[in-house]
Scaffold this active site. Structure first.
Site, PDB file in Angstrom:
ATOM      1  N   MET A 211      36.981  41.355  46.836  1.00 31.35           N
ATOM      2  CA  MET A 211      36.835  41.948  45.530  1.00 31.35           C
ATOM      3  C   MET A 211      36.955  43.466  45.673  1.00 31.35           C
ATOM      4  SD  MET A 211      33.692  41.660  42.801  1.00 31.35           S
ATOM      5  CE  MET A 211      32.532  41.241  44.036  1.00 31.35           C
ATOM      6  N   PRO A 212      38.147  44.025  45.517  1.00 30.51           N
ATOM      7  CA  PRO A 212      38.329  45.474  45.644  1.00 30.51           C
ATOM      8  C   PRO A 212      37.665  46.229  44.495  1.00 30.51           C
ATOM      9  CG  PRO A 212      40.426  44.325  45.804  1.00 30.51           C
ATOM     10  CD  PRO A 212      39.413  43.336  45.355  1.00 30.51           C
ATOM     11  N   TYR A 213      37.129  47.373  44.847  1.00 33.72           N
ATOM     12  CA  TYR A 213      36.554  48.302  43.874  1.00 33.72           C
ATOM     13  C   TYR A 213      37.185  49.661  44.153  1.00 33.72           C
ATOM     14  CZ  TYR A 213      33.223  51.461  41.686  1.00 33.72           C
ATOM     15  OH  TYR A 213      32.651  52.447  40.933  1.00 33.72           O
TER      16      TYR A 213
END
EC number: 5.3.2.-
Length: 72
Positions: free
Chosen positions: A1-3
């Site tokens: 889950m990239p932020y």
């Protein structure tokens, strides 16, 4: 889950359309380069007041003025 957190100075009135393009482009880049799922990619844009941002030990406005003076 990239932020991904994009920070820009609050000047010149960044439009909602420009912000949407940044979000879309960042999401597409992560999907293309790292095979990240766009549905779980978060992009946050923070707009920071000019006086709250510094570069090279100077407030950003002073830093830009210094650069402009060098070009003259």
């Amino acid at each position: 889950m990239p932020y991904v957190n994009i920070k820009i100075t609050r000047e010149g009135g960044t439009t909602p359309e420009q912000k949407a393009e940044l979000i879309r482009g960042t999401t597409d880049l992560l999907a293309r380069v790292l095979d990240k799922n766009p549905a779980t990619t978060f992009v946050v844009i923070d707009e920071v007041e000019m006086e709250d941002w510094g570069v090279g030990g100077l407030p950003v406005a002073d830093y830009r003025a210094k650069l402009a003076a060098r070009k003259d």
